[in-house]
Design a protein around this motif. Structure first.
Motif, short mmCIF file in Angstrom:
data_model
loop_
_atom_site.label_atom_id
_atom_site.label_comp_id
_atom_site.label_asym_id
_atom_site.label_seq_id
_atom_site.Cartn_x
_atom_site.Cartn_y
_atom_site.Cartn_z
N SER A 165 43.96 35.33 50.41
CA SER A 165 43.32 36.57 49.96
C SER A 165 43.59 36.89 48.50
CB SER A 165 43.81 37.72 50.83
OG SER A 165 43.41 38.97 50.31
N HIS A 166 42.56 37.42 47.83
CA HIS A 166 42.69 37.95 46.47
C HIS A 166 41.81 39.21 46.37
CE1 HIS A 166 45.04 34.61 45.07
NE2 HIS A 166 44.10 33.74 45.38
N VAL A 167 42.35 40.33 46.78
CA VAL A 167 41.60 41.59 46.72
C VAL A 167 41.51 42.02 45.26
CG1 VAL A 167 41.42 43.95 47.58
CG2 VAL A 167 42.52 42.19 48.99
N HIS A 168 40.28 42.30 44.78
CA HIS A 168 40.12 42.49 43.33
C HIS A 168 39.58 43.84 42.91
CE1 HIS A 168 39.86 41.31 39.19
NE2 HIS A 168 40.18 40.06 39.47
N HIS A 169 39.10 44.66 43.81
CA HIS A 169 38.50 45.93 43.38
C HIS A 169 38.60 46.94 44.52
CE1 HIS A 169 34.87 47.91 41.08
NE2 HIS A 169 36.04 48.30 40.61
N ALA A 170 38.53 48.21 44.16
CA ALA A 170 38.53 49.30 45.13
C ALA A 170 37.45 50.28 44.73
CB ALA A 170 39.90 50.00 45.15
N VAL A 171 36.51 50.58 45.64
CA VAL A 171 35.34 51.41 45.31
C VAL A 171 35.07 52.38 46.44
CG1 VAL A 171 32.95 51.39 44.53
CG2 VAL A 171 34.39 49.38 44.11
N ILE A 172 34.80 53.63 46.09
CA ILE A 172 34.47 54.65 47.09
C ILE A 172 32.96 54.78 47.20
CG2 ILE A 172 34.49 56.62 45.49
CD1 ILE A 172 36.01 58.13 47.81
N ASP A 173 32.47 55.03 48.41
CA ASP A 173 31.03 55.14 48.62
C ASP A 173 30.55 56.55 48.23
OD1 ASP A 173 31.79 56.73 50.97
OD2 ASP A 173 29.78 56.27 51.71
N PRO A 174 29.23 56.76 48.07
CA PRO A 174 28.72 58.06 47.60
C PRO A 174 29.03 59.25 48.52
CG PRO A 174 27.07 56.35 47.29
CD PRO A 174 28.16 55.75 48.10
N THR A 175 29.27 58.99 49.80
CA THR A 175 29.59 60.10 50.70
C THR A 175 31.05 60.51 50.60
OG1 THR A 175 30.27 58.77 52.63
CG2 THR A 175 27.89 59.17 52.33
N LEU A 184 38.06 38.19 46.73
CA LEU A 184 37.61 36.92 46.17
C LEU A 184 38.10 35.73 46.99
CD1 LEU A 184 37.67 36.05 42.40
CD2 LEU A 184 38.71 34.48 44.01
N GLY A 185 39.28 35.84 47.56
CA GLY A 185 39.86 34.71 48.27
C GLY A 185 39.27 34.48 49.64
N LEU A 186 38.80 35.53 50.28
CA LEU A 186 38.34 35.43 51.67
C LEU A 186 36.83 35.45 51.81
CD1 LEU A 186 40.94 37.70 53.51
CD2 LEU A 186 41.08 35.26 52.95
N GLY A 212 32.66 30.33 49.48
CA GLY A 212 32.88 29.91 48.10
C GLY A 212 32.26 30.81 47.05
N SER A 213 31.74 31.96 47.44
CA SER A 213 31.07 32.85 46.47
C SER A 213 32.07 33.75 45.75
CB SER A 213 30.00 33.69 47.17
OG SER A 213 30.57 34.46 48.21
N GLY A 214 33.13 34.19 46.41
CA GLY A 214 34.19 34.94 45.75
C GLY A 214 33.81 36.33 45.28
#
Length: 395
Positions: A165-175, A184-186, A212-214
């Motif tokens: 695993s390589h978690v790369h970002h954290a984003v909240i949804d509009p609600t 990226l890793g998984l 393989g898209s990452g």
């Protein structure tokens, strides 16, 4: 980050000033730093007044969050060889920064996202393959809340994914009810529901990307009654758009488009690494950055050097009402390795951190808000120390 030799071309606008905040990696002998300066645009010459270079928020500051307001900036230290940290720094009346809070956290943090009306903060951890969360106290201090680790999960087929695993970002949804974390890793984007009473997260099914898209970074768009999620994928340099449907079992994500981050022209993108993705302020365009495959040459940002340099690229797509993407432009970033870029409030300027150039540079371009096209360069800086990795316009 120390800045030198900043120079500008004129802009045919009324005089106006904007502050820019940047962070940069350090090196073996120098801490990374957070720099602020004034960019003043007007009829004729433009000017810059450097304000501050702060190096007390860790060795490798890698992400800046200004959403708390009041001159507060949340900083994470990726800390490749030291202990990672989460800090808050506060802007003083003289323009300098003061460290107000710092705690040690799990290693290799790369992005943060406030949620639940800024009562809590989520952190994405690249090297340790995890999501962590923290509650924000009335005194501004962070308290650890939860940890979700993916390091031992099944990984993708590319060499960059061999260790999981390589978690790369954290984003909240509009609600404001859900968080997503591209991994990226998984080859997956993790989805969580937010408990508004406890700040805790409940996992939902992942968004599964092609092998393989990452998936690296993501951006939500609210368009009329519809919501779309755009994810840029580092390892195959693609942008994929998903229509979001909210159900009583959580959000559902349906793929509606899949385009190259280099546009429709056929191109061998082996070795490239797409990075950042944002939605323009007018909600009409998706903009992404490409690294490690320079296809342009541009004037040297050093006015004493006439030798042209290689440049990576910035791609722009116009968003449709159905979430499909129409190619607009592939433009030079101004140098190498544009890990991050930012737009000013009205979207008429784009600031790009080319951290892989030698020396690294911060490049500012005009942007046509109607067409979405990036135009002429209006400012460049030559930076000492490590590579620029985060650019924020403060308006």
């Amino acid at each position: 980050m120390a800045l030198r030799n900043l120079f500008f071309a004129g802009l045919a606008t009324s005089a106006s000033a904007v502050q820019i905040l940047t962070s940069a990696f350090g090196n073996d002998t120098v801490n990374g730093s957070i720099s602020t300066f004034d960019l003043t645009l007007g009829v004729g010459a433009a000017s810059l007044k450097p304000l501050n270079a702060f190096d007390k928020a860790g060795a490798q500051p890698t992400w800046l969050d200004t959403s708390l307001g009041g001159g507060k900036v949340v900083v994470i230290d990726e800390a490749w060889a030291t202990n990672a940290s989460l800090s808050t720094i506060a802007r003083q009346t003289d323009g300098s920064f003061k460290l107000t809070n710092m705690i040690g956290i799990l290693g290799s943090p790369v992005a943060v996202q406030f949620y639940n009306n800024k009562k809590a903060l989520a952190v994405a951890h690249y090297g340790t393959g995890a999501v962590t969360t923290y509650s924000l106290g009335a005194n501004g201090a962070f308290t650890p809340l939860e940890q979700f680790k993916y390091s031992n999960a099944t990984h993708g087929p590319k060499p960059q994914q061999a260790d999981g695993s390589h978690v790369h970002h954290a984003v909240i949804d509009p609600t404001g009810q859900y968080l997503v974390f591209p991994d990226l890793g998984l080859d997956a984007t993790h989805v969580f529901c937010i408990d508004s009473k406890t700040n805790k997260l409940t996992p939902h099914p992942d968004i599964i990307a092609p092998a393989g898209s990452g998936p690296r970074h993501a951006a939500f768009q609210k368009s009329g009654k519809n919501t779309f999620l755009y994810i840029i994928h580092e390892l195959d340099s693609h942008i994929r758009s998903y229509k979001v449907t909210y159900t009583d079992k959580g959000p559902q994500f349906a793929l509606v488009d899949d385009v190259s981050a280099f546009g429709p022209e056929s191109r061998n993108t082996t070795g490239s690494a797409a990075a950042e993705i944002i939605i323009s302020p007018d909600n009409q365009f998706v903009i992404g950055s490409n690294r490690l495959l320079p296809i342009f040459t541009v004037p040297n940002p050093d006015p004493t050097n006439s030798t042209q340099i290689q440049s990576d690229s910035i791609v722009t797509y116009k968003t449709g009402a159905d979430g499909k993407l129409t190619f607009v432009q592939l433009a030079p970033s101004g140098g190498l390795n544009p890990r991050h870029f930012g737009l000013n409030k009205d979207g008429s300027l784009i600031g790009i951190g080319n951290g892989g150039s030698v020396p690294p540079s911060l490049d500012i371009y005009k942007r046509d808000v109607k067409s979405g096209k990036i135009g002429e360069k209006v400012a460049s800086s030559i930076a000492t120390g490590g590579g620029i990795n985060n650019v924020r316009f403060l308006e």
